[in-house]
Each structure stands twice: as structure tokens, then as C-alpha cells.
Design an enzyme around this catalytic site. Structure first.
Site, PDB file in Angstrom:
ATOM      1  N   CYS A  67       0.820  -1.215   0.000  1.00 22.03           N
ATOM      2  CA  CYS A  67       0.000   0.000   0.000  1.00 22.03           C
ATOM      3  C   CYS A  67       0.856   1.268   0.000  1.00 22.03           C
ATOM      4  O   CYS A  67       0.527   2.254  -0.669  1.00 22.03           O
ATOM      5  CB  CYS A  67      -0.975  -0.017   1.167  1.00 22.03           C
ATOM      6  SG  CYS A  67      -0.215  -0.081   2.815  1.00 22.03           S
ATOM      7  N   ASN A 157      -2.908  -3.694  -2.031  1.00 22.94           N
ATOM      8  CA  ASN A 157      -2.749  -4.559  -0.864  1.00 22.94           C
ATOM      9  C   ASN A 157      -3.948  -4.510   0.088  1.00 22.94           C
ATOM     10  O   ASN A 157      -3.801  -4.746   1.274  1.00 22.94           O
ATOM     11  CB  ASN A 157      -1.456  -4.212  -0.106  1.00 22.94           C
ATOM     12  CG  ASN A 157      -0.960  -5.386   0.724  1.00 22.94           C
ATOM     13  OD1 ASN A 157      -1.350  -6.520   0.506  1.00 22.94           O
ATOM     14  ND2 ASN A 157      -0.108  -5.105   1.684  1.00 22.94           N
ATOM     15  N   GLN A 581      30.638   8.938  15.902  1.00 24.42           N
ATOM     16  CA  GLN A 581      30.434  10.062  16.813  1.00 24.42           C
ATOM     17  C   GLN A 581      30.202   9.571  18.247  1.00 24.42           C
ATOM     18  O   GLN A 581      29.463   8.616  18.481  1.00 24.42           O
ATOM     19  CB  GLN A 581      29.214  10.854  16.332  1.00 24.42           C
ATOM     20  CG  GLN A 581      28.773  11.991  17.228  1.00 24.42           C
ATOM     21  CD  GLN A 581      27.455  12.578  16.780  1.00 24.42           C
ATOM     22  OE1 GLN A 581      26.995  12.321  15.667  1.00 24.42           O
ATOM     23  NE2 GLN A 581      26.821  13.350  17.631  1.00 24.42           N
TER      24      GLN A 581
END
Length: 638
Positions: A67, A157, A581
Site C-alpha cells: 500500500c 494490498n 560520533q
């Protein structure tokens, strides 16, 4: 992949169903809706996982033919707009921007709840919540016409049948206007809910305003249960093999190795848990996207330091659309400064049983009533993940659980064996490799002389690769042939399907992290990561990690002043490194605390915490219980 809503089909619809990829209908503006009946997939047309990825003008739309893929394609074709990747359709209701592809600018989105004073418009996205007929996923459709008493929508769907003859939309949805002009849509399914519609507009009048996040809700809390004499009483059922193995490893009925922590547990708010669930599902999708990207750009594979001989096997493993994950684990740091993922353990992750069974039994033993057990659904979700493998293995298959001779692996293996058996499969546990032998035709046989065809393992893939490297070196030195069964003989055998599959070598390898950052720069869940130590990383502080490794080995934490905050030795010092990081774990009382979320078939299934007095979580780091409190109760936690 998200499975289609097959439970929505009537017998008549099943008779009229189109095969996968069949044209269900075409909108008035020419956008095609395709059947997503995965059961009918023609493997000559869709031979591998890449074939299920939908692109239009080179832009990724989603998985065929779900979908979200249709909605993204309709908006791209008609408006030149595309919204960011989402893990589930219902999450689109919280999106507040969409990208204009031509001008590369962000345009505002606003969401309007069902019953809003502002009606949907042509091109609005109609969103169903998760649950009921749309369990896990929710649903999305595009509004194509709007009337006082109904709207027309186009979608994929929902079912697999053709749209009615001459109709340029999939169905009509009944509408009713209230006395104040409030516009309501009727959901055809009694156990499902229409959240509302999302429209590209800067006018937020009557829209759903997302609450400003209270930073205090997005941190960990710690609580201590009232002391009692329960510490003297056993609480794990040693008549169950997995619990007995856990008690043997812990040398008693303990959740943590520190007696002084017996009554302590950690807590998160409901808002934080909702965020963890969404983050887990979204990150799984991002890592899968990055995995596909790496395998489509072979020049990137050299950074992963994989033996050349297995690369075709890795690609075949990824191409096999049935070769899916059973479970995996994300490691997070959560502080008032944000939620960040460190890495994805989707090869041989641990702590399933601590999360899925032990922390819950510990809380029940103590009589803790506040909050909810964060691992309460994990075992059931694992069972469901195994059931989804039915097409691959068949109900009469025997799935072998392979483990090393290790006390911790004993209970992990037994816990997973129970999940496999609960899913309806036979399961045999194999401890070490000495129990395995070669059959006359070269097949791998278990201790009972039965062939090994399907395997779930606690071994890391890297262990098998190291054996392969050693064998290659030995052969180069004219060493004598090895006749005993090696791990690589089992896991790299073309006649054996392994869970977790070989392609997990890519997302589990930390070389994926710089690639992920390059694909999704500044994503709020990711940390800046690079193959080279940049000035930017030096300025923030950074973490040095080997691209492969386990249990925190050979990791160094260095702050912005070049001070080494923590480091751990190990067996992976010779491997290539990445630089990530610095985003330190929160310290609560005496411990640095990491949140672990577990997946089943790629979706959030549970969570727990691991703690250590070191800033680096390792093999000896304890698991402790994690419970979810409603927001108000969490804010009152001292």
C-alpha cells in the site's frame, strides 16, 4: 516484507483474485494498482529480493506491491512529491513534511483526524491505524474524489481482485457530515480504525497537533522494589530445560550477578517505548535498504573484509526472498539529548531469554505490579516468526539448533528451541561440532544420523569465515586435509538453509555504519560515522570500533579533548576500524545503561537493558529488568 491483508478476502474474492503483479485497476490519471498476492509469485519474473524493490524514474518507491508503494508512486507521478521511508503505513499520520523532488524542498504536511472540520482532498492520504485487519502495519489509500456522503480511494494490498469495470478507483467509503460540519468516514472493518487523512498544506487549522515532546520522558528511570524474604526462594522452574540451564549459568535464581541489585529495575515511559518501537521498525528498514545498496555496488564490499569465495553466496542469500531474519537486536543509547542507535546485531545476538522470559518471571516472583514487562510478547513473536518460515521448511522439517560448548549459549539455544517447537516444527539441539559427521554422499549428519537441512545457530558467521580463512592458508601451505566437520562446512553448505541468513554479514558488520550515514545523512536516529577520522568527529569526540567484533572488544571512547574515556582489549585489534560520533550511554546511579530492542521477522518484539560500570557494554555486562510506566507514573518516579 509486509504480508498482504489476506484475511480480508471473501471466498468470492479469492476466486476472482489476480496473481502477483496482475493489474487490478488504473486511476483516471494513469497510475496502476497491482495485485500483491505473494502466494502466487512467479519466481521466473521475481527471482530474488531485488526484484521486489519498486523504482520509478530511478527513485525508490517501496516494496512491490504494497500500500505504501502505491501511495508514494501516485504522489510522485501526480505531484512530484515523495515522503520519507516509514516502517509502517500508520506512521505516515505523524509525518509533517513531504519533499518536492524537482525543487528539492520540503513542503508541509498536516494530519486531520477522522471527524475533522476539514475534509480530505484529492491526493490526501487516508490512513488506518495498526491493529485488527491491519495488524502491525496499518494501511494507506489515496483519495481520488470527495463527496458529502462518500469518498473514492485508490490503493494496493487491500485485496487482489480487479476494480469494478469502468471504475478508476478501488472502492468507495461511506461518509457522514455532523451537525458542526465534522466529516466522518466509516471503516468497513469493525476491529480497525481510520485515523484520518494527511494533506499537503501549510494551513494547520483543525489539524492534529503533535504534542511537544517532554525531554524528561525520554530517559531511563530506576526503581527499587520493597525488600522482602523472596531473595531466599527459587523462582525459575528448573524442570524446564532452558530455565535450568540459565540457573546453572547464573549459579542460582538471579537476574543480575550483583546481589545488591536484586530488587532494582529500570523503567521507561510509554512515550519512550512508542518511540523505541517505531525506531526499531524504521531502522530495520534503513539497514535493509543499505544492505541492498552495498550488494548492488560491489566496489563497497571490500570494506567488509569478507573472503572473496563467499561473496556469490552472500548475494544469493540476499536474493533468496524466503531467506528472512528470525530475530535480531538493536543497541541504543537514550538520553534527554535524543535516541541513537549504535549498531545492529542481526547475526548472533544474545539476551533473548533474559528479555523474553527471565525479567518477567523475576517481576512476578517479587510481586511487582507497576508498569508492564517489556519482554512479555517476545516469545510469542518469535513463534510467529518461525511460523512464517512454513513455506520454506514445511511442517515436517527438523530445524537443528547449533551452539558452541558454552553455558550462556546453552539457555539461548534451549529458549529458541522451545520457540521453534511451539511453531510446530521438530527441533534437535547440537552442542559443539563433534556430534556432527559426514554421510556417504557428503551430507552433514546429526548425532542421530539424520541429515541437517535447516539450522538456527548461536555461532557468529565470522567464526565460520575465520575457519575458511585458516583453511585457505593451510591449503596454501600444503597442509593435510581436515576430515572432521568444521563450522564452515555446515553454515556455508549450499544444501543447508541457515537462520540467521548469510546476508546478515552485511548489516551486522560495522562497515555498514558509514554507508548508512552517507545514504541517510543527519538522520535523527543515526550517529555520524566514517571510515576516516575527520575533524568533525574529533570535535564531537568519537568511538573507534573494529568492523567485526563481539562483546565490545577493541572499542575505544575518545572525547573532544583527545582523552581516552574507556577502552577494551580483545581479539579484533587487527581488523579494520570505523569512527563513530561519541554519544555516551547515560549513567544512572553506578551504571552505564544501554537499551536493547529485539525484533521478530524485522519488527519490534521486546526490550531490556544491559548495564556496566564501564562505558563499554561487554560479555560480562549484566541484564536487568525493564518495565514501561504510563507517562504520568514515570514522571513521578524518583
Amino acid at each position: 516484507m509486509v504480508q498482504p491483508h489476506t484475511n480480508l478476502l471473501s471466498n468470492d474474492e479469492k476466486l476472482r483474485s489476480l496473481p502477483f503483479g496482475g493489474v487490478q485497476g488504473v486511476t483516471a490519471d494513469g497510475v496502476v494498482s497491482y495485485s500483491s498476492d505473494y502466494v502466487t509469485v512467479d519466481e521466473t519474473q521475481y527471482p530474488n529480493r531485488k526484484a521486489f524493490r519498486s523504482y520509478y524514474d530511478g527513485v525508490y518507491m517501496g516494496y512491490k506491491w504494497q500500500c505504501v508503494e502505491f501511495a508514494r508512486r501516485w504522489l510522485y507521478i501526480n505531484k512530484g512529491q515523495i515522503f520519507n521511508d516509514v516502517a509502517m503505513a500508520y506512521e505516515i499520520f505523524k509525518l509533517r513534511s513531504i519533499r518536492d523532488v524537482v525543487n528539492n524542498t520540503e513542503l508541509p504536511l498536516n494530519a486531520f483526524a477522522n471527524g475533522s472540520l476539514r475534509r480530505p482532498e484529492i491526493g490526501s492520504m487516508l490512513i488506518w491505524d495498526e491493529g485488527g485487519e491491519f495488524a502491525h502495519t496499518g494501511h494507506i489509500a489515496i483519495v481520488t474524489e470527495v463527496f458529502d456522503d462518500k469518498i473514492c480511494v485508490a490503493e494496493q494490498n487491500m485485496n487482489f481482485t480487479p476494480w469494478p469495470a469502468g471504475q478508476h478507483y478501488s472502492r468507495e467509503i461511506e461518509a457522514k457530515v455532523g451537525i458542526k460540519g465534522d466529516y466522518w468516514l466509516k471503516c468497513a472493518f469493525t476491529d480497525s480504525t481510520i485515523l484520518g487523512w494527511v494533506t499537503q498544506t501549510a494551513d494547520s487549522t483543525h489539524s492534529v497537533l503533535l504534542p511537544d515532546a517532554n525531554p524528561a520522558l525520554f530517559q531511563l528511570g530506576i526503581a527499587e522494589h520493597t525488600h522482602s524474604d523472596v531473595i531466599e526462594r527459587p523462582w525459575l522452574n528448573i524442570a524446564n530445560e532452558d530455565e535450568s540451564a540459565y540457573v546453572d549459568m547464573m549459579k542460582g535464581h538471579w537476574l543480575t550477578s550483583v546481589e545488591g541489585d536484586y530488587f532494582k529495575y529500570f523503567a521507561v515511559s510509554q512515550s519512550a517505548l512508542d518511540t523505541l518501537e517505531s525506531a526499531t521498525d524504521e531502522l530495520h528498514g534503513l539497514f535493509m535498504h543499505a544492505t541492498d545498496y552495498v550488494l548492488q555496488h560491489p566496489e563497497l564490499l571490500s570494506a567488509f573484509e569478507l573472503p572473496e569465495s563467499i561473496l556469490p553466496k552472500v548475494i544469493r542469500s540476499w536474493d533468496n526472498r524466503d531467506n528472512q531474519l528470525i530475530t535480531s537486536r538493536f543497541d541504543f543509547a537514550m538520553t534527554t539529548n535524543g535516541l541513537k542507535v549504535y549498531e545492529y546485531n542481526c547475526d548472533s545476538a544474545s539476551c533473548y531469554m533474559e528479555a523474553g522470559k527471565v525479567q518477567g518471571k523475576w517481576a512476578r516472583h517479587l510481586g511487582i505490579k507497576s508498569g508492564a514487562d517489556n519482554g512479555a510478547n517476545l516469545f510469542k513473536e518469535l513463534v510467529d516468526a518461525w511460523r512464517e518460515c512454513d513455506v520454506v521448511a514445511g511442517p515436517n522439517a527438523t530445524i537443528h539448533v547449533l551452539q558452541d560448548v558454552d553455558a550462556e549459549e546453552d539457555y539461548h539455544a534451549l529458549f529458541m528451541k522451545k520457540a521453534i517447537e511451539a511453531a510446530g516444527f521438530k527441533s534437535v539441539r547440537v552442542i559443539g561440532l563433534d556430534a556432527l559427521s559426514l554421510g556417504a554422499q557428503g551430507q552433514i549428519l546429526d548425532q542421530f544420523g539424520n541429515p541437517v537441512r535447516w539450522v538456527w545457530k548461536t555461532w557468529a558467521w565470522e567464526t565460520a569465515l575465520n575457519q575458511l580463512r585458516q583453511e585457505s592458508q593451510a591449503n596454501g601451505n600444503n597442509a593435510s586435509a581436515q576430515h572432521s566437520v568444521q563450522l564452515s562446512d555446515v553454515l556455508l553448505n549450499d544444501n543447508i538453509m541457515v537462520y540467521e541468513p548469510l546476508w546478515t554479514l552485511i548489516p551486522s558488520n560495522k562497515a555498514i555504519l558509514p554507508i548508512l550515514w552517507s545514504l541517510f545523512p543527519n538522520h535523527p536516529l543515526l550517529l555520524n560515522t566514517s571510515f576516516e577520522l575527520s575533524d568533525e568527529l574529533k570535535a564531537t569526540g568519537y568511538v573507534v570500533k573494529p568492523i567485526v567484533g563481539r562483546c565490545g572488544e577493541n572499542i575505544q571512547l575518545i572525547d573532544a579533548n583527545s582523552n581516552v574515556l574507556d577502552n577494551k582489549g580483545g581479539a579484533f585489534g587487527e581488523r579494520e576500524q570505523i569512527y563513530q560520533q561519541l554519544f555516551a550511554l547515560p549513567k544512572i546511579e553506578n551504571y552505564y545503561v544501554q537499551i536493547c530492542t529485539f525484533t521478530a521477522a524485522g519488527h519490534y518484539a521486546g526490550s531490556n537493558v544491559r548495564v556496566d560500570k564501564s562505558m563499554i557494554i561487554g560479555k560480562s555486562s549484566d541484564c536487568m529488568a525493564l518495565r514501561t510506566l504510563d507517562d504520568e507514573a514515570f514522571l513521578q518516579l524518583k
